[in-house]
Design an enzyme around this catalytic site. Structure first.
Site, short mmCIF file in Angstrom:
data_model
loop_
_atom_site.label_atom_id
_atom_site.label_comp_id
_atom_site.label_asym_id
_atom_site.label_seq_id
_atom_site.Cartn_x
_atom_site.Cartn_y
_atom_site.Cartn_z
N ASP A 261 -14.30 -9.03 29.83
CA ASP A 261 -13.48 -8.69 28.66
C ASP A 261 -12.68 -7.43 28.98
O ASP A 261 -13.23 -6.44 29.45
CB ASP A 261 -14.37 -8.46 27.45
N HIS B 23 -3.94 -1.27 20.26
CA HIS B 23 -5.37 -1.28 19.93
C HIS B 23 -6.06 -0.04 20.49
O HIS B 23 -6.83 0.63 19.79
CB HIS B 23 -6.02 -2.54 20.49
N GLU C 297 -12.74 -9.65 17.17
CA GLU C 297 -11.66 -9.20 18.03
C GLU C 297 -10.81 -10.42 18.38
O GLU C 297 -11.29 -11.36 19.01
CB GLU C 297 -12.20 -8.54 19.31
N GLU D 186 -8.47 -12.31 20.46
CA GLU D 186 -8.12 -12.22 21.86
C GLU D 186 -7.56 -13.54 22.39
O GLU D 186 -7.65 -14.58 21.72
CB GLU D 186 -9.35 -11.83 22.71
N ASP E 124 -14.04 -12.33 20.22
CA ASP E 124 -15.16 -11.60 20.80
C ASP E 124 -15.83 -10.79 19.68
O ASP E 124 -15.47 -9.63 19.43
CB ASP E 124 -14.68 -10.69 21.93
N ARG F 28 -20.20 -3.24 15.52
CA ARG F 28 -19.68 -1.90 15.78
C ARG F 28 -20.76 -0.82 15.68
O ARG F 28 -20.72 0.17 16.42
CB ARG F 28 -18.55 -1.58 14.80
N GLN G 191 -22.94 -1.10 18.79
CA GLN G 191 -22.12 -0.68 19.93
C GLN G 191 -21.97 0.85 19.96
O GLN G 191 -22.07 1.46 21.03
CB GLN G 191 -20.74 -1.34 19.84
N LYS H 149 -22.06 -6.59 21.86
CA LYS H 149 -21.05 -7.59 22.22
C LYS H 149 -21.65 -8.91 22.70
O LYS H 149 -21.00 -9.95 22.63
CB LYS H 149 -20.17 -7.04 23.34
N THR I 221 -19.52 -14.97 21.71
CA THR I 221 -18.07 -14.98 21.94
C THR I 221 -17.60 -16.40 21.65
O THR I 221 -18.08 -17.34 22.30
CB THR I 221 -17.72 -14.58 23.38
N GLU J 169 -9.76 -1.74 13.00
CA GLU J 169 -8.42 -1.16 12.83
C GLU J 169 -7.86 -1.45 11.44
O GLU J 169 -7.27 -0.58 10.80
CB GLU J 169 -7.47 -1.71 13.88
#
Length: 405
Positions: free
Chosen positions: A117, A124, A191, A193, A225, A229, A232, A245, A249, A354
């Site tokens: 990844d 970002h 996420e 992606e 993904d 948070r 993490q 993570k 996925t 975000e």
């Protein structure tokens, strides 16, 4: 409506032809399929019916043999499929080999070998830097403009679109807490992606050059993904993502070949720092390495963001070159993600981190506010790209529902 009568402008017409793997009701046999409109063609059965030499690549339970066959075979098979679907004599021979999408079960289309990844969106990276390092003179880390930052993830938990995502548990510790606690993540995120699928392997010790990207990468797809948070934030210093993570996925069931995206190629953003030779794509003869993909992110059917992939600073070709520059080898089925796709505006951010500015500004959804995901929430990524003569190329969506652990 007969399967060949795809409406004009359908994003899954003969200009697209993504590959997947499906099974029929009551059967455990998996088959390679090609999507046309709202139907899927049993590609292996079609190859057998027409006496095609490509039956050995298509009459398989996975895309693996086709991926490994290489660029010449990829192009030849695509030309053959286009003929089967457009020449009347061929159409008659394969008409009974189509199945409505609604009647089949879609599976992970290939065995994922390794998963990497990346962190390739400058927008970002700047947003994340401003959130977590608000007093830093530059939100980007010193290395960000010099190399594509990435990490190796867990291939065994890559799941096909539609698979429920179990809320992960782990250690978490807020700054004001005296000690860590264990429990379900309370800051579950997504996420948005794009994933790139490697077909042809490489020899260990021999880096893949920037210009050899298309010789190794078969196609791309949408990828979510999922990220815890809070887990993490507590675990990632100093070694990077791990349990926050590795739990899931989500990957689209449809892989769009690069050959379907010729009109979507674009020049990436201007390079602001000199690049080392193995990453330098600024020369006059360099092939445009970006892709104009228009992504939508929906939570419970409500669109919350539309990130543009064309803004990604690091290209998939640069990522592949960097991933192998130390001599690491590629394997058929390697998957690498672009990293979160975010544009310059608030409406173009590819993560809830975000979009809500780390929970400070919750989203207003029809079914209530969201700082991060709640159990029962369904997240869907969809996308399209410019195609020939103004038609759109659709990317297969990727969706997942959050369930309690």
């Amino acid at each position: 409506m007969p399967p060949f009568d795809v409406p004009e402008g359908d994003p899954f017409g003969t200009h697209n032809l993504p590959y997947g793997v499906f099974s029929l009701p009551g059967s455990v046999d998996r088959r390679v399929g090609v999507r046309l409109g709202d139907h899927v063609l049993d590609a292996g059965a079609a190859a057998a019916a027409l006496g095609s030499p490509y039956v050995s690549l298509l009459a398989r339970p996975s895309l693996g043999p086709l991926l490994a066959a290489g660029r010449t075979a990829w192009s030849d098979v695509r030309r053959a499929l286009t003929a089967w679907l457009t020449v009347p004599a061929h159409q008659e021979a394969i008409a009974e080999l189509f199945h409505p999408l609604s009647s089949v079960t879609l599976h992970l289309p290939f065995e994922v070998a390794d998963y990497v990844d990346f962190y390739a969106s400058e927008n970002h990276a700047r947003n994340v830097g401003q959130i977590f390092r608000p007093d830093a003179p530059d939100p980007l880390t010193p290395n960000w403009k010099h190399l594509p930052i990435g990490y190796h993830g867990r291939s065994g938990t890559v799941v096909v679109s539609g698979t429920d995502v179990v809320r992960p548990s782990g250690q978490r510790k807020a700054p004001a807490d005296a000690a860590p606690v264990f429990g379900p993540s309370v800051r579950l995120d997504i996420e948005a992606e794009v994933g790139f699928v490697v077909g042809v392997p490489s020899e260990r010790g021999r880096p893949v050059a920037l210009g050899d990207f298309r010789e190794h990468v078969f196609g791309l797809c949408l990828l979510n993904d999922w990220s815890a948070r809070d887990i993490q934030a507590w675990e990632y210093v100093p070694l990077g993502p791990f349990l926050g993570k590795s739990f899931a996925t989500s990957l689209s069931a449809w892989i769009t070949p690069l050959d379907a995206l010729e009109e979507a190629q674009v020049t990436p953003p201007q390079r602001t720092h000199p690049l080392l030779p193995y990453l330098d794509d600024t020369g006059p003869e360099a092939e445009p390495g970006g892709y104009d993909l228009r992504i939508s992110v929906a939570v419970n059917g409500h669109v919350v963001s539309e990130p543009p992939f064309s803004t990604m600073y690091w290209t998939a070709a640069q990522q592949l070159a960097h991933m192998t520059v130390n001599g690491a080898s590629l394997r058929t089925g390697d998957l690498y993600g672009s990293g979160t796709v975010s544009g310059p505006s608030e409406r173009e951010r590819g993560s809830l981190l975000e979009l809500t500015w780390n929970g400070r500004d919750p989203l207003e959804l029809p079914d209530g506010k969201r700082a991060f995901l709640e159990n029962g929430d369904v997240v869907t990524l969809s996308a399209w790209a410019p195609g020939p003569d103004g038609v759109r190329v659709g990317l297969g969506e990727v969706t997942g529902r959050v369930v309690a652990g």
